[in-house]
Scaffold this motif. Structure first.
Motif, PDB file in Angstrom:
ATOM      1  N   SER A  32      37.353  38.618  48.096  1.00  0.00           N
ATOM      2  CA  SER A  32      37.368  38.290  49.525  1.00  0.00           C
ATOM      3  C   SER A  32      38.715  37.725  49.968  1.00  0.00           C
ATOM      4  O   SER A  32      39.014  37.699  51.151  1.00  0.00           O
ATOM      5  CB  SER A  32      36.257  37.285  49.833  1.00  0.00           C
ATOM      6  OG  SER A  32      36.386  36.152  49.007  1.00  0.00           O
ATOM      7  N   THR A  33      39.513  37.241  49.020  1.00  0.00           N
ATOM      8  CA  THR A  33      40.787  36.620  49.352  1.00  0.00           C
ATOM      9  C   THR A  33      41.939  37.628  49.347  1.00  0.00           C
ATOM     10  O   THR A  33      42.723  37.692  50.285  1.00  0.00           O
ATOM     11  CB  THR A  33      41.096  35.470  48.375  1.00  0.00           C
ATOM     12  OG1 THR A  33      39.929  34.689  48.220  1.00  0.00           O
ATOM     13  CG2 THR A  33      42.223  34.603  48.883  1.00  0.00           C
ATOM     14  N   CYS A  34      42.049  38.411  48.256  1.00  0.00           N
ATOM     15  CA  CYS A  34      43.184  39.325  48.142  1.00  0.00           C
ATOM     16  C   CYS A  34      42.783  40.798  48.132  1.00  0.00           C
ATOM     17  O   CYS A  34      43.639  41.663  48.167  1.00  0.00           O
ATOM     18  CB  CYS A  34      43.997  38.990  46.889  1.00  0.00           C
ATOM     19  SG  CYS A  34      43.121  39.312  45.358  1.00  0.00           S
ATOM     20  N   GLY A  35      41.486  41.095  48.093  1.00  0.00           N
ATOM     21  CA  GLY A  35      41.053  42.483  48.128  1.00  0.00           C
ATOM     22  C   GLY A  35      41.153  43.192  46.795  1.00  0.00           C
ATOM     23  O   GLY A  35      40.960  44.408  46.725  1.00  0.00           O
ATOM     24  N   ASN A  36      41.449  42.450  45.737  1.00  0.00           N
ATOM     25  CA  ASN A  36      41.557  43.020  44.398  1.00  0.00           C
ATOM     26  C   ASN A  36      40.168  43.396  43.871  1.00  0.00           C
ATOM     27  O   ASN A  36      39.188  42.749  44.212  1.00  0.00           O
ATOM     28  CB  ASN A  36      42.220  41.978  43.475  1.00  0.00           C
ATOM     29  CG  ASN A  36      42.633  42.555  42.153  1.00  0.00           C
ATOM     30  OD1 ASN A  36      42.952  43.737  42.060  1.00  0.00           O
ATOM     31  ND2 ASN A  36      42.647  41.732  41.120  1.00  0.00           N
ATOM     32  N   ARG A  37      40.090  44.448  43.051  1.00  0.00           N
ATOM     33  CA  ARG A  37      38.812  44.845  42.465  1.00  0.00           C
ATOM     34  C   ARG A  37      38.474  43.905  41.309  1.00  0.00           C
ATOM     35  O   ARG A  37      39.202  43.836  40.323  1.00  0.00           O
ATOM     36  CB  ARG A  37      38.886  46.291  41.970  1.00  0.00           C
ATOM     37  CG  ARG A  37      39.153  47.271  43.094  1.00  0.00           C
ATOM     38  CD  ARG A  37      37.905  47.599  43.864  1.00  0.00           C
ATOM     39  NE  ARG A  37      37.278  48.799  43.349  1.00  0.00           N
ATOM     40  CZ  ARG A  37      36.030  49.174  43.650  1.00  0.00           C
ATOM     41  NH1 ARG A  37      35.312  48.437  44.445  1.00  0.00           N
ATOM     42  NH2 ARG A  37      35.532  50.270  43.172  1.00  0.00           N
ATOM     43  N   VAL A  38      37.352  43.178  41.431  1.00  0.00           N
ATOM     44  CA  VAL A  38      36.980  42.147  40.468  1.00  0.00           C
ATOM     45  C   VAL A  38      35.555  42.398  39.994  1.00  0.00           C
ATOM     46  O   VAL A  38      34.721  42.908  40.749  1.00  0.00           O
ATOM     47  CB  VAL A  38      37.071  40.742  41.124  1.00  0.00           C
ATOM     48  CG1 VAL A  38      36.888  39.651  40.087  1.00  0.00           C
ATOM     49  CG2 VAL A  38      38.387  40.558  41.840  1.00  0.00           C
ATOM     50  N   LEU A  39      35.279  42.038  38.741  1.00  0.00           N
ATOM     51  CA  LEU A  39      33.914  42.104  38.224  1.00  0.00           C
ATOM     52  C   LEU A  39      33.023  41.131  38.985  1.00  0.00           C
ATOM     53  O   LEU A  39      33.447  40.005  39.300  1.00  0.00           O
ATOM     54  CB  LEU A  39      33.895  41.737  36.732  1.00  0.00           C
ATOM     55  CG  LEU A  39      34.362  42.787  35.734  1.00  0.00           C
ATOM     56  CD1 LEU A  39      34.501  42.151  34.368  1.00  0.00           C
ATOM     57  CD2 LEU A  39      33.397  43.938  35.662  1.00  0.00           C
ATOM     58  N   LEU A  40      31.788  41.546  39.258  1.00  0.00           N
ATOM     59  CA  LEU A  40      30.841  40.697  39.978  1.00  0.00           C
ATOM     60  C   LEU A  40      30.570  39.422  39.181  1.00  0.00           C
ATOM     61  O   LEU A  40      30.422  39.468  37.954  1.00  0.00           O
ATOM     62  CB  LEU A  40      29.543  41.482  40.196  1.00  0.00           C
ATOM     63  CG  LEU A  40      28.527  40.922  41.190  1.00  0.00           C
ATOM     64  CD1 LEU A  40      29.119  40.882  42.597  1.00  0.00           C
ATOM     65  CD2 LEU A  40      27.275  41.770  41.176  1.00  0.00           C
ATOM     66  N   HIS A  41      30.525  38.297  39.875  1.00  0.00           N
ATOM     67  CA  HIS A  41      30.298  36.976  39.282  1.00  0.00           C
ATOM     68  C   HIS A  41      31.434  36.541  38.356  1.00  0.00           C
ATOM     69  O   HIS A  41      31.218  35.803  37.393  1.00  0.00           O
ATOM     70  CB  HIS A  41      28.951  36.896  38.526  1.00  0.00           C
ATOM     71  CG  HIS A  41      27.765  37.222  39.385  1.00  0.00           C
ATOM     72  ND1 HIS A  41      26.732  38.017  38.949  1.00  0.00           N
ATOM     73  CD2 HIS A  41      27.468  36.874  40.656  1.00  0.00           C
ATOM     74  CE1 HIS A  41      25.843  38.133  39.924  1.00  0.00           C
ATOM     75  NE2 HIS A  41      26.261  37.458  40.971  1.00  0.00           N
ATOM     76  N   HIS A  42      32.659  37.046  38.645  1.00  0.00           N
ATOM     77  CA  HIS A  42      33.816  36.650  37.850  1.00  0.00           C
ATOM     78  C   HIS A  42      34.920  36.161  38.775  1.00  0.00           C
ATOM     79  O   HIS A  42      35.036  36.630  39.907  1.00  0.00           O
ATOM     80  CB  HIS A  42      34.334  37.842  37.020  1.00  0.00           C
ATOM     81  CG  HIS A  42      33.504  38.117  35.810  1.00  0.00           C
ATOM     82  ND1 HIS A  42      33.939  37.855  34.536  1.00  0.00           N
ATOM     83  CD2 HIS A  42      32.255  38.618  35.680  1.00  0.00           C
ATOM     84  CE1 HIS A  42      32.991  38.190  33.682  1.00  0.00           C
ATOM     85  NE2 HIS A  42      31.957  38.661  34.344  1.00  0.00           N
ATOM     86  N   VAL A  43      35.742  35.243  38.256  1.00  0.00           N
ATOM     87  CA  VAL A  43      36.878  34.736  39.026  1.00  0.00           C
ATOM     88  C   VAL A  43      37.918  35.845  39.140  1.00  0.00           C
ATOM     89  O   VAL A  43      38.169  36.570  38.172  1.00  0.00           O
ATOM     90  CB  VAL A  43      37.478  33.492  38.334  1.00  0.00           C
ATOM     91  CG1 VAL A  43      38.705  32.996  39.079  1.00  0.00           C
ATOM     92  CG2 VAL A  43      36.446  32.386  38.223  1.00  0.00           C
ATOM     93  N   CYS A  44      38.518  35.979  40.305  1.00  0.00           N
ATOM     94  CA  CYS A  44      39.557  36.980  40.503  1.00  0.00           C
ATOM     95  C   CYS A  44      40.779  36.610  39.670  1.00  0.00           C
ATOM     96  O   CYS A  44      41.328  35.517  39.831  1.00  0.00           O
ATOM     97  CB  CYS A  44      39.927  37.058  41.986  1.00  0.00           C
ATOM     98  SG  CYS A  44      41.305  38.165  42.315  1.00  0.00           S
ATOM     99  N   PRO A  45      41.231  37.491  38.755  1.00  0.00           N
ATOM    100  CA  PRO A  45      42.389  37.151  37.915  1.00  0.00           C
ATOM    101  C   PRO A  45      43.707  37.162  38.686  1.00  0.00           C
ATOM    102  O   PRO A  45      44.704  36.614  38.222  1.00  0.00           O
ATOM    103  CB  PRO A  45      42.371  38.242  36.838  1.00  0.00           C
ATOM    104  CG  PRO A  45      41.645  39.385  37.448  1.00  0.00           C
ATOM    105  CD  PRO A  45      40.679  38.816  38.446  1.00  0.00           C
ATOM    106  N   LYS A  46      43.726  37.806  39.853  1.00  0.00           N
ATOM    107  CA  LYS A  46      44.964  37.943  40.614  1.00  0.00           C
ATOM    108  C   LYS A  46      45.273  36.680  41.416  1.00  0.00           C
ATOM    109  O   LYS A  46      46.398  36.190  41.410  1.00  0.00           O
ATOM    110  CB  LYS A  46      44.849  39.154  41.539  1.00  0.00           C
ATOM    111  CG  LYS A  46      46.169  39.715  42.012  1.00  0.00           C
ATOM    112  CD  LYS A  46      45.911  40.994  42.798  1.00  0.00           C
ATOM    113  CE  LYS A  46      47.124  41.425  43.573  1.00  0.00           C
ATOM    114  NZ  LYS A  46      46.815  42.573  44.437  1.00  0.00           N
ATOM    115  N   CYS A  47      44.251  36.146  42.126  1.00  0.00           N
ATOM    116  CA  CYS A  47      44.496  34.973  42.976  1.00  0.00           C
ATOM    117  C   CYS A  47      43.759  33.718  42.478  1.00  0.00           C
ATOM    118  O   CYS A  47      44.003  32.626  42.973  1.00  0.00           O
ATOM    119  CB  CYS A  47      44.107  35.273  44.422  1.00  0.00           C
ATOM    120  SG  CYS A  47      42.370  35.646  44.669  1.00  0.00           S
TER     121      CYS A  47
END
Ligand SMILES: [Zn+2]
Length: 62
Positions: A32-47
């Motif tokens: 929701s912050t950077c639009g990166n594709r992230v696994l569900l229920h996981h912290v975004c590694p990018k932001c």
């Protein structure tokens, strides 16, 4: 009682069982912050955001 006339071969058994042995692909959501594709229920590694909060410091900034 009905009795099977032939023994079910290994190939036939395994072909039947293999239907439910498929590996499901992991669910990907967009951060929701950077639009990166992230696994569900996981912290975004990018932001480093999870549920609108900064949880970890992203590796690229360290
Ligand atoms: Zn992100």
């Amino acid at each position: 009682m009905a009795v099977p006339r032939f023994k079910t071969s290994k190939a036939r058994t395994r072909r039947r069982q293999s239907i439910n042995m498929k590996l499901s692909s992991p669910t990907l959501i967009e951060c929701s912050t950077c639009g990166n594709r992230v696994l569900l229920h996981h912290v975004c590694p990018k932001c480093g955001f999870y549920r609108g909060k900064q949880v970890i410091v992203p590796e690229s900034k360290v």
